[in-house]
Design a protein around this motif. Structure first.
Motif, PDB file in Angstrom:
ATOM      1  N   THR A   1       0.846  -1.185   0.000  1.00 57.75           N
ATOM      2  CA  THR A   1       0.000   0.000   0.000  1.00 57.75           C
ATOM      3  C   THR A   1       0.883   1.237   0.000  1.00 57.75           C
ATOM      4  N   ASP A   2       0.321   2.356  -0.445  1.00 58.73           N
ATOM      5  CA  ASP A   2       1.031   3.628  -0.361  1.00 58.73           C
ATOM      6  C   ASP A   2       0.232   4.641   0.443  1.00 58.73           C
ATOM      7  N   GLN A   3      -0.701   4.167   1.256  1.00 62.29           N
ATOM      8  CA  GLN A   3      -1.559   4.962   2.160  1.00 62.29           C
ATOM      9  C   GLN A   3      -2.604   5.794   1.423  1.00 62.29           C
ATOM     10  N   LYS A   4      -2.769   5.618   0.129  1.00 58.97           N
ATOM     11  CA  LYS A   4      -3.729   6.443  -0.622  1.00 58.97           C
ATOM     12  C   LYS A   4      -5.077   5.754  -0.793  1.00 58.97           C
ATOM     13  N   VAL A   5      -5.202   4.516  -0.306  1.00 60.19           N
ATOM     14  CA  VAL A   5      -6.470   3.783  -0.337  1.00 60.19           C
ATOM     15  C   VAL A   5      -6.798   3.361   1.091  1.00 60.19           C
ATOM     16  N   GLY A   6      -7.909   3.866   1.623  1.00 62.78           N
ATOM     17  CA  GLY A   6      -8.305   3.538   2.986  1.00 62.78           C
ATOM     18  C   GLY A   6      -9.114   2.250   3.043  1.00 62.78           C
ATOM     19  N   ILE A   7      -9.020   1.543   4.170  1.00 63.21           N
ATOM     20  CA  ILE A   7      -9.764   0.302   4.385  1.00 63.21           C
ATOM     21  C   ILE A   7     -10.329   0.321   5.798  1.00 63.21           C
TER      22      ILE A   7
ATOM     23  N   VAL B   1     -18.361  -1.750   0.136  1.00 59.59           N
ATOM     24  CA  VAL B   1     -18.609  -0.479  -0.535  1.00 59.59           C
ATOM     25  C   VAL B   1     -17.267   0.084  -0.982  1.00 59.59           C
ATOM     26  N   VAL B   2     -17.156   0.355  -2.278  1.00 58.65           N
ATOM     27  CA  VAL B   2     -15.936   0.917  -2.837  1.00 58.65           C
ATOM     28  C   VAL B   2     -16.216   2.352  -3.259  1.00 58.65           C
ATOM     29  N   LYS B   3     -15.533   3.296  -2.641  1.00 61.90           N
ATOM     30  CA  LYS B   3     -15.603   4.704  -3.029  1.00 61.90           C
ATOM     31  C   LYS B   3     -14.351   5.023  -3.821  1.00 61.90           C
ATOM     32  N   ARG B   4     -14.529   5.368  -5.085  1.00 62.57           N
ATOM     33  CA  ARG B   4     -13.397   5.662  -5.957  1.00 62.57           C
ATOM     34  C   ARG B   4     -13.150   7.165  -5.967  1.00 62.57           C
ATOM     35  N   GLY B   5     -11.906   7.546  -5.754  1.00 56.62           N
ATOM     36  CA  GLY B   5     -11.587   8.958  -5.648  1.00 56.62           C
ATOM     37  C   GLY B   5     -11.841   9.478  -4.247  1.00 56.62           C
ATOM     38  N   MET B   6     -11.790  10.793  -4.084  1.00 53.75           N
ATOM     39  CA  MET B   6     -11.888  11.413  -2.758  1.00 53.75           C
ATOM     40  C   MET B   6     -13.321  11.630  -2.300  1.00 53.75           C
ATOM     41  N   GLY B   7     -14.268  11.729  -3.227  1.00 55.41           N
ATOM     42  CA  GLY B   7     -15.631  12.072  -2.858  1.00 55.41           C
ATOM     43  C   GLY B   7     -16.249  11.099  -1.880  1.00 55.41           C
ATOM     44  N   GLY B   8     -16.826  11.623  -0.806  1.00 52.83           N
ATOM     45  CA  GLY B   8     -17.483  10.790   0.194  1.00 52.83           C
ATOM     46  C   GLY B   8     -16.562  10.114   1.181  1.00 52.83           C
ATOM     47  N   THR B   9     -15.268  10.499   1.219  1.00 54.35           N
ATOM     48  CA  THR B   9     -14.320   9.814   2.102  1.00 54.35           C
ATOM     49  C   THR B   9     -13.925  10.626   3.327  1.00 54.35           C
ATOM     50  N   PHE B  10     -14.278  11.902   3.395  1.00 58.67           N
ATOM     51  CA  PHE B  10     -13.712  12.773   4.428  1.00 58.67           C
ATOM     52  C   PHE B  10     -14.263  12.506   5.823  1.00 58.67           C
ATOM     53  N   GLU B  11     -15.413  11.883   5.946  1.00 60.57           N
ATOM     54  CA  GLU B  11     -15.880  11.520   7.285  1.00 60.57           C
ATOM     55  C   GLU B  11     -15.234  10.234   7.778  1.00 60.57           C
ATOM     56  N   TYR B  12     -14.431   9.590   6.922  1.00 58.75           N
ATOM     57  CA  TYR B  12     -13.766   8.343   7.307  1.00 58.75           C
ATOM     58  C   TYR B  12     -12.264   8.504   7.516  1.00 58.75           C
TER      59      TYR B  12
ATOM     60  N   SER C   1      -8.365  10.884   6.159  1.00 60.62           N
ATOM     61  CA  SER C   1      -7.670  11.783   5.240  1.00 60.62           C
ATOM     62  C   SER C   1      -6.733  10.984   4.350  1.00 60.62           C
ATOM     63  N   GLY C   2      -6.265  11.623   3.278  1.00 55.46           N
ATOM     64  CA  GLY C   2      -5.251  11.016   2.428  1.00 55.46           C
ATOM     65  C   GLY C   2      -5.734   9.963   1.466  1.00 55.46           C
ATOM     66  N   ASN C   3      -7.053   9.760   1.343  1.00 56.18           N
ATOM     67  CA  ASN C   3      -7.569   8.723   0.454  1.00 56.18           C
ATOM     68  C   ASN C   3      -7.674   9.261  -0.975  1.00 56.18           C
ATOM     69  N   PHE C   4      -6.521   9.485  -1.596  1.00 54.83           N
ATOM     70  CA  PHE C   4      -6.493  10.022  -2.951  1.00 54.83           C
ATOM     71  C   PHE C   4      -7.124   9.044  -3.940  1.00 54.83           C
ATOM     72  N   GLY C   5      -6.843   7.762  -3.765  1.00 55.96           N
ATOM     73  CA  GLY C   5      -7.366   6.753  -4.681  1.00 55.96           C
ATOM     74  C   GLY C   5      -8.785   6.344  -4.366  1.00 55.96           C
ATOM     75  N   GLY C   6      -9.103   6.229  -3.084  1.00 61.20           N
ATOM     76  CA  GLY C   6     -10.451   5.828  -2.709  1.00 61.20           C
ATOM     77  C   GLY C   6     -10.485   5.136  -1.362  1.00 61.20           C
ATOM     78  N   LEU C   7     -11.576   4.415  -1.129  1.00 64.62           N
ATOM     79  CA  LEU C   7     -11.853   3.853   0.191  1.00 64.62           C
ATOM     80  C   LEU C   7     -12.645   2.567   0.029  1.00 64.62           C
TER      81      LEU C   7
ATOM     82  N   ASN D   1      -2.345  13.940   2.535  1.00 64.91           N
ATOM     83  CA  ASN D   1      -1.881  12.721   3.174  1.00 64.91           C
ATOM     84  C   ASN D   1      -0.782  13.107   4.155  1.00 64.91           C
ATOM     85  N   LEU D   2      -1.102  13.125   5.447  1.00 68.52           N
ATOM     86  CA  LEU D   2      -0.152  13.572   6.460  1.00 68.52           C
ATOM     87  C   LEU D   2       1.022  12.596   6.568  1.00 68.52           C
ATOM     88  N   PRO D   3       2.165  13.046   7.102  1.00 68.73           N
ATOM     89  CA  PRO D   3       3.353  12.197   7.189  1.00 68.73           C
ATOM     90  C   PRO D   3       3.082  10.872   7.891  1.00 68.73           C
TER      91      PRO D   3
END
Length: 668
Positions: free
Chosen positions: A101-107, A137-148, A150-156, A464-466
């Protein structure tokens, strides 16, 4: 039950199912029915979201979570043969051929955050079994991810575990469901036992699943790995509802999955030719979530959730002496530092992530003039502790976040602004402590154009914080990675389009992502990228008819580049252009037969080109509706029907050859 007996039982069941369609017209009412295709298109969502429901989870008979969601457009696998060696990539972000992983996809699993940072040559760290879940549920991109997060550039990816009411259907009593599965490629065996109890407002579910997978082979009969795996899992999910108006609800989720592999390659991606040698590897994944919900009976302004979660992901590895092709004092492979006594430092390493989270969230429903609001506000605290290991510095990452999301409806318009403010304290022994913060968010919306058409779009900014993995690089510990994404598309939902009695739903989204202040990626010459740009188009469609016919289709076209020092490179994480179509027929609730084609184009522009392919899969389901077999489900699937040898572009090994999958389930 002996393996031979279980295999014979399931093969006989498959033979019976193959013969059943000839009897369908005698046993099934063929009157017009309401038919749904395998996957609903989320036409009312302004963001890019796909839901894989319980029925499709059963239908796909996936061995890993990664294999379960790779049919979603924009989602691709870095391999997928085992829970340890598979990774998930969404829109070019996520797993790579080097890191899981590169931290850009949340699980998240039932509310608990999963995944890790940059563990070398190991998969996504999602060691769990698909049979434990009722929805992905797969969220692609940033939309709808901010309540879950940060840093989910790819999705969730959000996984929701099964509940007792999924079996009891809200009725008092005890239900037992037993499932047996067999997979011909690798002689895979699965036994899943679910017990569900409901009495009044109390419901409790327990599940135990044991999955065995041997060595699988590609279409040429070449082994894809040196060993198989065993994956025992268990889950307990309970819920109690109480109060005069049932306004209180307490639920508890506990689950654990483990593997124990002996003398297996350290490099789960299989890219280093044995130079890292073998290890004895034990993995454990534990999840605990305690949740309290309060739905105020006299107001719609208070719908409170308080959630305490704990996730423990542990990997113990011990180097097998003499197993490496480079295990020589002369260091013939030229590896920096050679192989110290007891094994190469990064191989003989234990990893552990413990993540504790506390979430307080309220959902308020209110009207302000012409606008109806679903307003979600919350505060979240997370504490992640990482064990110090060779090549993976340990430390603690503490974060506090505030978020607000307002889904607003006003006639033919919807608007969903979302905002998240997050502060961070991160550090480790000998590395010091760093403090960072970020304000991020965006907005999405839809416009109802009439005639079933909606225009949709959105724009977001994310950081995406350090991460703990970069503690050894002080310059990276105060520099967050930043990205923006913009989306534009349309959806359609209507009936009587091709023939009377049909329904059609489709959604097309184009996106563009721009990333800067990059710390995760380097160019082929090892220079750090300055910017990364992704763009693509995703399409989802479903068509069904009252006759029982249905069609599902999705496609993905994507491109990506990275720039450094005036040079632009093709992005290595971009998959080949893909398309997938399923054509099927249902006879009521009794039969479901389908044919699926998964196709990918040639990937000639990549550093490592791959050839295109088209793979055919067949699936059949038989569910008797009465008699002694009522409550029984028999499923048969044939994947890679023509035994083709191919390699998905982002994978590091060939895909499975022809595989027959049979499952027999009975609910008592």
């Amino acid at each position: 039950m002996p393996v031979q007996s279980l295999r014979a039982l399931l093969m006989c069941s498959a033979a019976g199912l193959i013969a059943m369609p000839a009897l369908a017209q005698e046993t099934v009412d063929l009157a017009p029915i309401t038919v749904n295709s395998k996957r609903a298109v989320q036409v009312d969502e302004s963001t890019s979201e796909t839901v894989v429901d319980e029925e499709e989870i059963k239908d796909r008979q996936a061995a890993t979570i990664a294999e379960l969601v790779d049919s979603v457009p924009g989602v691709n696998l870095i391999n997928g043969g085992s829970p340890v060696g598979s990774g998930i990539n969404i829109r070019g972000f996520g797993a790579t051929g080097t890191y899981g992983t590169d931290q850009k996809v949340g699980i998240q699993v039932g509310g608990a955050k999963k995944g890790s940072e940059e563990l070398y040559r190991i998969g996504t760290q999602l060691y769990t079994d698909p049979t434990l879940y009722r929805e992905a549920v797969v969220k692609r991109g940033m939309g709808g991810t901010f309540e879950y997060g940060s840093g989910n550039f790819g999705g969730l990816l959000l996984l929701e575990p099964i509940h007792a009411s999924d079996l009891t259907k809200g009725e008092d009593g005890f239900r037992l469901r037993q499932t047996l599965e067999y997979s011909s490629n690798g002689d895979g065996l699965v036994s899943s036992t679910i017990g569900a109890f409901q009495q009044g407002n109390l419901e409790v579910l327990g599940n135990y699943t044991y999955r065995h997978m041997g060595i699988t082979s590609d279409g040429d009969g070449v082994a894809r790995s040196s060993s198989g795996y065993d994956l025992p899992s268990w889950l307990i999910n309970g819920r109690l509802t109480f109060g005069d108006a049932d306004q209180h609800k307490i639920s508890l989720l506990l689950s654990e999955t483990s593997t124990d592999e002996r003398d297996v390659p350290y490099d789960t991606f299989g890219t280093t030719g044995g130079s890292f040698g073998n290890v004895d590897r034990q993995t454990e994944d534990r999840t605990a979530v305690l949740r309290y919900d309060f739905d105020a009976p006299d107001t719609e302004l208070v719908n409170l959730r308080v959630e305490l979660s704990y996730s423990d992901q542990k990997i113990d590895q011990e180097y097998v002496a003499g197993s490496s092709t480079c295990d020589d004092p002369a260091n013939p492979c030229g590896l920096t530092g050679g192989f110290p006594a007891g094994g190469f430092a990064s191989v003989n390493a234990d990893h552990r992530y413990e993540t504790t989270g506390l979430l307080i969230k309220n959902t308020a429903y209110l009207d302000t003039g012409m606008i109806a609001h679903e307003l979600r506000t919350g505060i979240e605290y997370t504490h992640r502790k990482r064990l110090d290991a060779n090549s993976a510095p340990g430390g603690v990452d503490k974060r506090l976040a505030l978020f607000v999301v307002d889904d607003m409806s006003m006639g033919n318009f919807t608007l969903s602004p979302e905002l998240r403010y997050e502060t961070q304290e991160i550090g480790g022994s000998g590395y010091g402590t760093y403090n960072n913060s970020a304000l991020m968010g965006g907005v999405s919306g839809t416009v109802d154009l009439g005639g079933g058409f909606k225009l949709l779009g959105g724009a977001w900014y994310n950081e995406n914080l350090p991460i703990l993995d970069d503690l050894g690089t002080p310059a990276y510990m105060t520099q967050s990675e930043k990205a923006t994404t913009a989306e534009l598309g349309f959806s359609y939902d209507g009936g009587d389009v091709i023939a009377a009695g049909d329904t059609l739903a489709l959604k097309v989204v184009a996106y563009r992502t721009h990333m800067w202040d990059v710390t995760s990626y380097t160019t082929p010459t090892r220079a750090p990228y300055e910017t990364v740009d992704m763009k693509g188009v995703e399409l989802e469609a479903s068509w069904s008819h009252t006759s029982g016919l249905y069609v599902d289709f999705n496609a993905n076209i994507s491109r990506g580049t990275g720039a450094a020092s005036g040079t632009t490179y093709d992005w290595s994480g971009i998959p080949a252009d893909t398309a997938q179509i399923s054509v099927g027929k249902k006879w009521g609730e009794t039969f479901d037969l389908s044919w699926e084609v998964v196709a990918a184009a040639d990937m000639t522009r990549a550093t490592t080109p791959t050839k295109g392919y088209a793979v055919h899969n067949l699936r059949a389901v038989y569910r008797p509706q009465d008699g002694a077999l009522d409550g029984t489900e028999i499923r048969v699937g044939v994947e890679n029907l023509f035994d083709r040898t191919y390699r998905p572009h982002l994978a590091t090994r060939n895909a499975n050859g022809r595989t027959l999958k049979v499952s027999l389930a009975k609910t008592f």
